[in-house]
Design a protein around this motif. Structure first.
Motif, PDB file in Angstrom:
ATOM      1  N   ILE A  58       1.032  -0.779   0.415  1.00 41.53           N
ATOM      2  CA  ILE A  58      -0.400  -0.030   0.074  1.00 41.53           C
ATOM      3  C   ILE A  58       0.786   0.964  -0.594  1.00 41.53           C
ATOM      4  O   ILE A  58       1.559   1.990   0.663  1.00 41.53           O
ATOM      5  CB  ILE A  58      -1.099  -0.014   1.383  1.00 41.53           C
ATOM      6  N   ASP A  59       1.073   2.128  -1.616  1.00 36.59           N
ATOM      7  CA  ASP A  59       2.384   2.909  -1.191  1.00 36.59           C
ATOM      8  C   ASP A  59       1.758   3.888  -0.485  1.00 36.59           C
ATOM      9  O   ASP A  59       0.080   3.776   0.317  1.00 36.59           O
ATOM     10  CB  ASP A  59       2.094   3.371  -2.755  1.00 36.59           C
ATOM     11  N   THR A  60       3.263   4.935   0.324  1.00 36.54           N
ATOM     12  CA  THR A  60       2.887   5.884   1.041  1.00 36.54           C
ATOM     13  C   THR A  60       1.181   5.570   2.419  1.00 36.54           C
ATOM     14  O   THR A  60       1.156   6.514   2.988  1.00 36.54           O
ATOM     15  CB  THR A  60       1.404   7.007   0.181  1.00 36.54           C
ATOM     16  N   SER A 291       4.705  -1.321   3.263  1.00 37.80           N
ATOM     17  CA  SER A 291       4.339   0.256   2.267  1.00 37.80           C
ATOM     18  C   SER A 291       5.618   0.533   1.521  1.00 37.80           C
ATOM     19  O   SER A 291       6.991   0.207   2.273  1.00 37.80           O
ATOM     20  CB  SER A 291       3.486   1.160   3.066  1.00 37.80           C
ATOM     21  N   ASP A 292       5.595   1.034   0.934  1.00 44.58           N
ATOM     22  CA  ASP A 292       7.562   1.445   0.601  1.00 44.58           C
ATOM     23  C   ASP A 292       8.030   3.153   1.216  1.00 44.58           C
ATOM     24  O   ASP A 292       9.301   2.959   1.441  1.00 44.58           O
ATOM     25  CB  ASP A 292       7.523   1.869  -1.403  1.00 44.58           C
ATOM     26  N   HIS A 293       6.881   3.575   1.778  1.00 48.30           N
ATOM     27  CA  HIS A 293       6.681   4.754   2.898  1.00 48.30           C
ATOM     28  C   HIS A 293       5.780   5.486   3.461  1.00 48.30           C
ATOM     29  O   HIS A 293       4.643   5.101   2.950  1.00 48.30           O
ATOM     30  CB  HIS A 293       7.870   6.108   1.897  1.00 48.30           C
ATOM     31  N   GLY A 294       5.922   6.345   4.123  1.00 50.17           N
ATOM     32  CA  GLY A 294       4.689   7.337   4.787  1.00 50.17           C
ATOM     33  C   GLY A 294       4.866   8.411   4.146  1.00 50.17           C
ATOM     34  O   GLY A 294       4.710   8.977   3.059  1.00 50.17           O
TER      35      GLY A 294
HETATM   36 ZN   LIG Z   1       5.285   5.196  -3.116  1.00 48.31          ZN
END
Ligand SMILES: [Zn+2]
Length: 468
Positions: A58-60, A291-294
């Motif tokens: 889930i990106d971001t 996720s890849d980042h917050g």
């Molecule tokens: Zn991202």
């Protein structure tokens, strides 16, 4: 459940029908079946039959906006239930604060410095072995259903997936296709990657999700909506002479819509899990939420994601699997590059030599692993690096030489910089970073180069706010 899903044909309709009821039922079921660690029970073992492995990427998605990571808002009853059935890693850190390098790290178990994917012009080198390639070689069917943009196949991150669906449209577009693929592969070992930008800017989930957390908030400033362009304009102004800032109420408004987007995704995961149960494969499935980042909401003067504070680099990592001891919360620091070797160990596949993460499968079984620091990298803000240890983390800006040090578990907002007060800790982190630079220098770096962008992909990136 399946009939409802098919007859309405859209996530929004499904959500209206099932949203709270389904999530609640699933949460209650989990409460009954697997909430707490039971030391007397059998060690985890794989159930008979094929092994489905499903990654919800889930990106971001910022960790602390999920209920199971401390958000008092009910953003994630389904993910919370998965965490109660599985293992929640309390302190998982991404390798980068932006999509291309971080997603490449998740899918290759390489630090950004090693895989070379930094941004818009980079395509993952075909020399690198991906998670999907190893699964594929190990006899698994592999399918990627991703939300376009930087996950478009042209950037190379889907290398090794036999099925690739990479058009924009969020879970409403991707979800039914992923479900059809699962149905076709229900009797096989498979690896499924589901990626979405539904939480990413613009913060604009459909109703009835959109307005659910707005109650009690004053209306936003006239004309303000947290679109991708509006938020990116604020972000870019941070390094100008006239930085823009949002009034507190507009930040609260944006955060309420962001949280609503999380609930939208969570409800969709609930519907998907119900389908896995209906197909009879849920019990033997390994499910990952990552996720890849917050995302920043002006905690450090800006918005979106590019700095290395925990708001951006601390991500959720939840693994629910018959091979994991349910109901565990792991306090060890882990990295998103650890996912690939962990999943490979779970399915009995050998990790390629290139792997820079380490398997945390032992932690899933309730065993001990020695401590390890996490390294995050950003090409923004003077080429930053962060080293996260067991209780403190240091952020180092290479160009300015600025060093920050935080007790990140107590000082969750990272406001109290201890760098000048704790020189011994700084010195220790500098030593770790120096060793890491040495490791990267000794690593054969990949030539990841993209060249020209497909105009359609360029347009998708602009819609996500990536202007240049
Ligand atoms: Zn991202």
């Amino acid at each position: 459940m399946f009939q409802i899903f098919q007859s309405h044909g859209s996530l929004r309709a499904l959500g209206r029908t099932l949203s709270s009821g389904l999530a609640l039922a699933f949460a209650l079921l989990s409460l009954v079946t697997g909430c707490s660690r039971n030391p007397t029970r059998e060690p985890p073992r794989q159930k008979a039959g094929p092994h489905p492995v499903i990654i919800f990427d889930i990106d971001t998605l910022r960790a602390d906006r999920l209920g199971c990571y401390g958000n008092p808002r009910p953003t994630s009853p389904v993910i919370d239930a998965l965490a109660r059935e599985g293992v929640l890693f309390e302190w998982a850190f991404s390798q980068a604060p932006t999509t291309p390098p971080s997603q490449a790290s998740i899918l290759t178990s390489l630090y950004p410095s090693a895989h070379g994917v930094k941004g818009k012009k980079d395509r993952l080198s075909q020399e690198i072995t991906t998670l999907a390639e190893v699964f594929s070689d190990h006899g698994f069917a592999t399918g990627a259903f991703v939300d376009g943009g930087y996950m478009n196949r042209g950037f190379g991150l889907l290398q090794g997936f036999q099925t690739k669906v990479d058009r924009r449209g969020g879970l409403e577009e991707i979800g039914p296709k992923a479900l059809n693929w699962v149905r076709d592969h229900a009797d096989e070992d498979f690896l499924l990657l589901i990626h979405t930008y539904d939480v990413h800017t613009p913060y604009d989930p459909p109703e009835p999700w959109r307005s659910q957390f707005l109650e009690g908030l004053a209306p936003p400033s006239p004309g303000f909506e947290p679109t991708a362009l509006a938020m990116e304009t604020i972000r870019q102004s941070a390094s100008s002479d006239q930085p823009l800032t949002l009034p507190d109420n507009d930040v609260a408004y944006a955060l309420a819509l962001y949280d609503a987007g999380i609930r939208y995704v969570d409800d969709w995961i609930g519907s998907f899990v119900a389908e896995l149960e209906a197909l009879g494969i849920y019990d033997r499935a390994t499910l990952v939420v990552i996720s890849d980042h917050g995302e920043e909401f002006q905690e450090h003067g800006s918005v979106l994601h590019e700095k290395l504070y925990s708001t951006v680099t601390r991500v959720p990592l939840i693994i629910r699997s018959p091979l994991a001891l349910g109901g565990s919360q792991v306090p060890d620091v882990v990295e998103t590059i650890d996912l690939m070797p962990t999943l490979l160990e779970l399915v009995g596949a050998a990790a390629p030599e290139q792997v820079q993460g380490r398997s945390v499968a032992a932690l899933l079984r309730g065993e001990e692993l020695g401590p390890k620091s996490a390294i995050s990298e950003s090409r923004f803000f003077g080429r930053q690096r962060a080293v996260t240890g067991a209780s403190q983390r240091m952020i180092f800006s290479q160009e300015s030489g600025r060093i920050e040090l935080y007790e990140y578990k107590q000082d969750l907002g990272e406001q109290d910089d201890l760098a000048t007060r704790d020189p011994n800790a700084v010195s220790d982190f500098e030593g770790q970073l120096s060793d890491w630079f040495e490791w990267m220098r000794a690593t054969e770096l990949a030539a990841s180069e993209y060249g020209e962008l497909d105009p359609e992909v360029e347009e998708q990136l602009r819609a996500l706010g990536y202007l240049d």
